[in-house]
Design a protein around this motif. Structure first.
Motif, PDB file in Angstrom:
ATOM      1  N   LEU A  12       0.836  -1.193   0.000  1.00  0.00           N
ATOM      2  CA  LEU A  12       0.000   0.000   0.000  1.00  0.00           C
ATOM      3  C   LEU A  12       0.877   1.251   0.000  1.00  0.00           C
ATOM      4  CD1 LEU A  12      -2.639  -1.081   2.693  1.00  0.00           C
ATOM      5  CD2 LEU A  12      -2.856  -1.206   0.198  1.00  0.00           C
ATOM      6  N   THR A  13       0.391   2.302  -0.635  1.00  0.00           N
ATOM      7  CA  THR A  13       1.122   3.560  -0.651  1.00  0.00           C
ATOM      8  C   THR A  13       1.044   4.210   0.729  1.00  0.00           C
ATOM      9  OG1 THR A  13      -0.831   4.800  -1.330  1.00  0.00           O
ATOM     10  CG2 THR A  13       0.568   3.883  -3.080  1.00  0.00           C
ATOM     11  N   PRO A  14       2.008   5.074   1.084  1.00  0.00           N
ATOM     12  CA  PRO A  14       1.981   5.722   2.408  1.00  0.00           C
ATOM     13  C   PRO A  14       0.672   6.433   2.730  1.00  0.00           C
ATOM     14  CG  PRO A  14       4.109   6.053   1.375  1.00  0.00           C
ATOM     15  CD  PRO A  14       3.241   5.386   0.345  1.00  0.00           C
ATOM     16  N   PRO A  15       0.061   7.197   1.792  1.00  0.00           N
ATOM     17  CA  PRO A  15      -1.210   7.841   2.140  1.00  0.00           C
ATOM     18  C   PRO A  15      -2.303   6.835   2.511  1.00  0.00           C
ATOM     19  CG  PRO A  15      -0.290   8.815   0.152  1.00  0.00           C
ATOM     20  CD  PRO A  15       0.513   7.591   0.442  1.00  0.00           C
ATOM     21  N   VAL A  16      -2.389   5.725   1.758  1.00  0.00           N
ATOM     22  CA  VAL A  16      -3.415   4.721   2.044  1.00  0.00           C
ATOM     23  C   VAL A  16      -3.159   4.063   3.396  1.00  0.00           C
ATOM     24  CG1 VAL A  16      -4.407   2.531   1.284  1.00  0.00           C
ATOM     25  CG2 VAL A  16      -3.899   4.308  -0.394  1.00  0.00           C
ATOM     26  N   ARG A  17      -1.894   3.756   3.683  1.00  0.00           N
ATOM     27  CA  ARG A  17      -1.564   3.154   4.972  1.00  0.00           C
ATOM     28  C   ARG A  17      -1.930   4.081   6.117  1.00  0.00           C
ATOM     29  NH1 ARG A  17       3.337   1.407   2.541  1.00  0.00           N
ATOM     30  NH2 ARG A  17       4.496   3.019   3.662  1.00  0.00           N
ATOM     31  N   GLN A  18      -1.628   5.366   5.967  1.00  0.00           N
ATOM     32  CA  GLN A  18      -1.938   6.312   7.037  1.00  0.00           C
ATOM     33  C   GLN A  18      -3.435   6.427   7.267  1.00  0.00           C
ATOM     34  OE1 GLN A  18       0.129  10.059   6.347  1.00  0.00           O
ATOM     35  NE2 GLN A  18       1.923   8.951   5.614  1.00  0.00           N
ATOM     36  N   LEU A  19      -4.209   6.495   6.194  1.00  0.00           N
ATOM     37  CA  LEU A  19      -5.660   6.556   6.346  1.00  0.00           C
ATOM     38  C   LEU A  19      -6.188   5.275   6.989  1.00  0.00           C
ATOM     39  CD1 LEU A  19      -6.730   8.196   2.949  1.00  0.00           C
ATOM     40  CD2 LEU A  19      -6.475   9.291   5.181  1.00  0.00           C
ATOM     41  N   GLY A  20      -5.602   4.143   6.618  1.00  0.00           N
ATOM     42  CA  GLY A  20      -6.012   2.884   7.225  1.00  0.00           C
ATOM     43  C   GLY A  20      -5.713   2.847   8.713  1.00  0.00           C
ATOM     44  N   TYR A  21      -4.518   3.321   9.103  1.00  0.00           N
ATOM     45  CA  TYR A  21      -4.169   3.371  10.522  1.00  0.00           C
ATOM     46  C   TYR A  21      -5.138   4.267  11.284  1.00  0.00           C
ATOM     47  CZ  TYR A  21       0.316   1.276   9.174  1.00  0.00           C
ATOM     48  OH  TYR A  21       1.299   0.449   8.690  1.00  0.00           O
ATOM     49  N   ILE A  22      -5.453   5.420  10.712  1.00  0.00           N
ATOM     50  CA  ILE A  22      -6.372   6.351  11.377  1.00  0.00           C
ATOM     51  C   ILE A  22      -7.739   5.710  11.545  1.00  0.00           C
ATOM     52  CG2 ILE A  22      -7.593   8.542  11.121  1.00  0.00           C
ATOM     53  CD1 ILE A  22      -5.066   9.632   9.754  1.00  0.00           C
ATOM     54  N   TRP A  23      -8.225   5.033  10.504  1.00  0.00           N
ATOM     55  CA  TRP A  23      -9.528   4.373  10.581  1.00  0.00           C
ATOM     56  C   TRP A  23      -9.525   3.303  11.671  1.00  0.00           C
ATOM     57  CZ3 TRP A  23     -12.821   3.030   5.695  1.00  0.00           C
ATOM     58  CH2 TRP A  23     -14.064   2.540   6.093  1.00  0.00           C
ATOM     59  N   ILE A  24      -8.485   2.459  11.687  1.00  0.00           N
ATOM     60  CA  ILE A  24      -8.437   1.352  12.644  1.00  0.00           C
ATOM     61  C   ILE A  24      -8.332   1.869  14.084  1.00  0.00           C
ATOM     62  CG2 ILE A  24      -7.031  -0.586  13.446  1.00  0.00           C
ATOM     63  CD1 ILE A  24      -6.301  -1.054  10.463  1.00  0.00           C
ATOM     64  N   VAL A  25      -7.404   2.788  14.322  1.00  0.00           N
ATOM     65  CA  VAL A  25      -7.233   3.309  15.675  1.00  0.00           C
ATOM     66  C   VAL A  25      -8.461   4.114  16.097  1.00  0.00           C
ATOM     67  CG1 VAL A  25      -5.850   4.834  17.138  1.00  0.00           C
ATOM     68  CG2 VAL A  25      -4.728   3.324  15.491  1.00  0.00           C
ATOM     69  N   GLY A  26      -9.017   4.896  15.162  1.00  0.00           N
ATOM     70  CA  GLY A  26     -10.219   5.663  15.481  1.00  0.00           C
ATOM     71  C   GLY A  26     -11.388   4.764  15.825  1.00  0.00           C
ATOM     72  N   TYR A 137     -17.557   0.278  16.417  1.00  0.00           N
ATOM     73  CA  TYR A 137     -16.280  -0.405  16.258  1.00  0.00           C
ATOM     74  C   TYR A 137     -15.893  -0.611  14.794  1.00  0.00           C
ATOM     75  CZ  TYR A 137     -15.592  -1.353  21.200  1.00  0.00           C
ATOM     76  OH  TYR A 137     -15.357  -1.216  22.549  1.00  0.00           O
ATOM     77  N   ALA A 138     -16.879  -0.637  13.906  1.00  0.00           N
ATOM     78  CA  ALA A 138     -16.555  -0.818  12.488  1.00  0.00           C
ATOM     79  C   ALA A 138     -16.285   0.513  11.793  1.00  0.00           C
ATOM     80  CB  ALA A 138     -17.689  -1.546  11.780  1.00  0.00           C
ATOM     81  N   GLY A 139     -17.050   1.543  12.160  1.00  0.00           N
ATOM     82  CA  GLY A 139     -16.942   2.804  11.437  1.00  0.00           C
ATOM     83  C   GLY A 139     -16.601   4.006  12.284  1.00  0.00           C
ATOM     84  N   GLY A 140     -16.260   3.783  13.565  1.00  0.00           N
ATOM     85  CA  GLY A 140     -15.959   4.928  14.428  1.00  0.00           C
ATOM     86  C   GLY A 140     -14.764   5.740  13.972  1.00  0.00           C
ATOM     87  N   GLY A 141     -13.857   5.099  13.245  1.00  0.00           N
ATOM     88  CA  GLY A 141     -12.692   5.825  12.752  1.00  0.00           C
ATOM     89  C   GLY A 141     -12.876   6.433  11.385  1.00  0.00           C
ATOM     90  N   LEU A 142     -13.993   6.108  10.722  1.00  0.00           N
ATOM     91  CA  LEU A 142     -14.209   6.628   9.369  1.00  0.00           C
ATOM     92  C   LEU A 142     -14.252   8.150   9.318  1.00  0.00           C
ATOM     93  CD1 LEU A 142     -14.753   6.177   6.382  1.00  0.00           C
ATOM     94  CD2 LEU A 142     -17.186   5.829   6.933  1.00  0.00           C
ATOM     95  N   PRO A 143     -14.940   8.845  10.248  1.00  0.00           N
ATOM     96  CA  PRO A 143     -14.935  10.315  10.185  1.00  0.00           C
ATOM     97  C   PRO A 143     -13.534  10.909  10.230  1.00  0.00           C
ATOM     98  CG  PRO A 143     -16.619   9.549  11.704  1.00  0.00           C
ATOM     99  CD  PRO A 143     -15.793   8.357  11.345  1.00  0.00           C
ATOM    100  N   TYR A 144     -12.645  10.312  11.010  1.00  0.00           N
ATOM    101  CA  TYR A 144     -11.280  10.817  11.120  1.00  0.00           C
ATOM    102  C   TYR A 144     -10.483  10.515   9.848  1.00  0.00           C
ATOM    103  CZ  TYR A 144     -12.655  11.175  15.976  1.00  0.00           C
ATOM    104  OH  TYR A 144     -13.322  11.509  17.131  1.00  0.00           O
ATOM    105  N   ALA A 145     -10.714   9.328   9.277  1.00  0.00           N
ATOM    106  CA  ALA A 145     -10.042   8.991   8.027  1.00  0.00           C
ATOM    107  C   ALA A 145     -10.499   9.904   6.892  1.00  0.00           C
ATOM    108  CB  ALA A 145     -10.312   7.529   7.665  1.00  0.00           C
ATOM    109  N   LEU A 146     -11.799  10.220   6.851  1.00  0.00           N
ATOM    110  CA  LEU A 146     -12.303  11.119   5.813  1.00  0.00           C
ATOM    111  C   LEU A 146     -11.747  12.529   5.994  1.00  0.00           C
ATOM    112  CD1 LEU A 146     -16.039   9.986   5.570  1.00  0.00           C
ATOM    113  CD2 LEU A 146     -14.229   9.623   3.884  1.00  0.00           C
ATOM    114  N   ALA A 147     -11.653  12.981   7.249  1.00  0.00           N
ATOM    115  CA  ALA A 147     -11.069  14.303   7.504  1.00  0.00           C
ATOM    116  C   ALA A 147      -9.619  14.337   7.051  1.00  0.00           C
ATOM    117  CB  ALA A 147     -11.173  14.642   8.989  1.00  0.00           C
ATOM    118  N   ALA A 148      -8.871  13.266   7.345  1.00  0.00           N
ATOM    119  CA  ALA A 148      -7.476  13.205   6.905  1.00  0.00           C
ATOM    120  C   ALA A 148      -7.372  13.123   5.394  1.00  0.00           C
ATOM    121  CB  ALA A 148      -6.787  11.994   7.548  1.00  0.00           C
ATOM    122  N   ALA A 149      -8.321  12.429   4.755  1.00  0.00           N
ATOM    123  CA  ALA A 149      -8.286  12.287   3.300  1.00  0.00           C
ATOM    124  C   ALA A 149      -8.482  13.627   2.596  1.00  0.00           C
ATOM    125  CB  ALA A 149      -9.346  11.289   2.844  1.00  0.00           C
ATOM    126  N   THR A 150      -9.280  14.507   3.183  1.00  0.00           N
ATOM    127  CA  THR A 150      -9.488  15.822   2.560  1.00  0.00           C
ATOM    128  C   THR A 150      -8.234  16.684   2.616  1.00  0.00           C
ATOM    129  OG1 THR A 150     -10.329  16.793   4.616  1.00  0.00           O
ATOM    130  CG2 THR A 150     -11.947  15.801   3.122  1.00  0.00           C
TER     131      THR A 150
END
Length: 216
Positions: A12-26, A137-150
């Motif tokens: 995975l590219t660094p941006p995708v990995r970072q968004l994935g980490y944010i989603w999982i931890v969030g 637990y499945a989507g609690g990190g999605l808002p943070y990942a979307l904010a980071a994606a913007t």
């Protein structure tokens, strides 16, 4: 982590990995925050009006649960700080300490505001505890990942994040309209619920309204 899993993550590219980490931890932290709120319903008596079933405000939780909520929120911010300081820089914000801290503030602030919006939808639409926990637990990190994606250095990613966010907001309005008998203004309720959860205050309180349901 298995060798195959490490190889898959490594591709995975660094941006995708970072968004994935944010989603999982969030999802892990904010899902646990939702679990703590749901584990302690407000104390009510027969015939009393319950402001926001089925959760108590932050200052109405037991001391250990309140400390747990604050600790989990701080842990999420700490992870964001580590990613901002140590991970490859992929944002269009300035690549200095000020820009990195601004990234943390924007992701944490916008992500938390969006998470509270999702929490309002689940409460008003009466999702129930099991469904709320699954979503947390499945989507609690999605808002943070979307904010980071913007904030990523890619117009395609920015537009995709904005599009997904818009779809989720519309879905929230549809769910509330379909499942709430009061047909409330979701934006108005959002601020009322945030005020209640964070400070125990309900703005625009009206007896018999969606924030004041009689307990049988």
């Amino acid at each position: 982590m298995s060798a195959a899993a490490r190889m898959s993550v490594g591709r995975l590219t660094p941006p995708v990995r970072q968004l994935g980490y944010i989603w999982i931890v969030g999802s892990a932290t904010m899902g646990s925050v939702a679990a703590l709120f749901l584990a302690y319903p407000p104390s009510v008596f027969p015939g009393q009006l319950s402001p926001v079933p089925p959760v108590a405000p932050l200052d109405g939780l037991p001391a250990l649960a309140e400390l747990g909520v604050l600790t989990l929120a701080a842990a999420l911010v700490l992870v964001l700080v580590v990613l901002a300081l140590r991970a490859p820089w992929t944002s269009w914000l300035p690549q200095d300490v000020r820009g990195r801290m601004l990234l943390v503030l924007l992701v944490a602030g916008v992500g938390s505001a969006a998470w509270l919006f999702a929490a309002t939808v689940t409460l008003v639409a009466r999702f129930g505890t099991p469904a709320s926990l699954v979503l947390g637990y499945a989507g609690g990190g999605l808002p943070y990942a979307l904010a980071a994606a913007t904030l990523q250095r890619s117009w395609a990613v920015n537009l995709a994040a904005a599009g997904v966010s818009a779809v989720l907001v519309v879905a929230g309005f549809v769910l509330v309209a379909a499942r709430s008998e009061y047909h409330p203004s979701l934006f108005s309720l959002y601020f009322q619920y945030v005020g209640y959860l964070l400070g125990g205050q309900v703005l625009g309180y009206s007896p018999g309204g969606p924030l004041a349901l009689p307990v049988q």
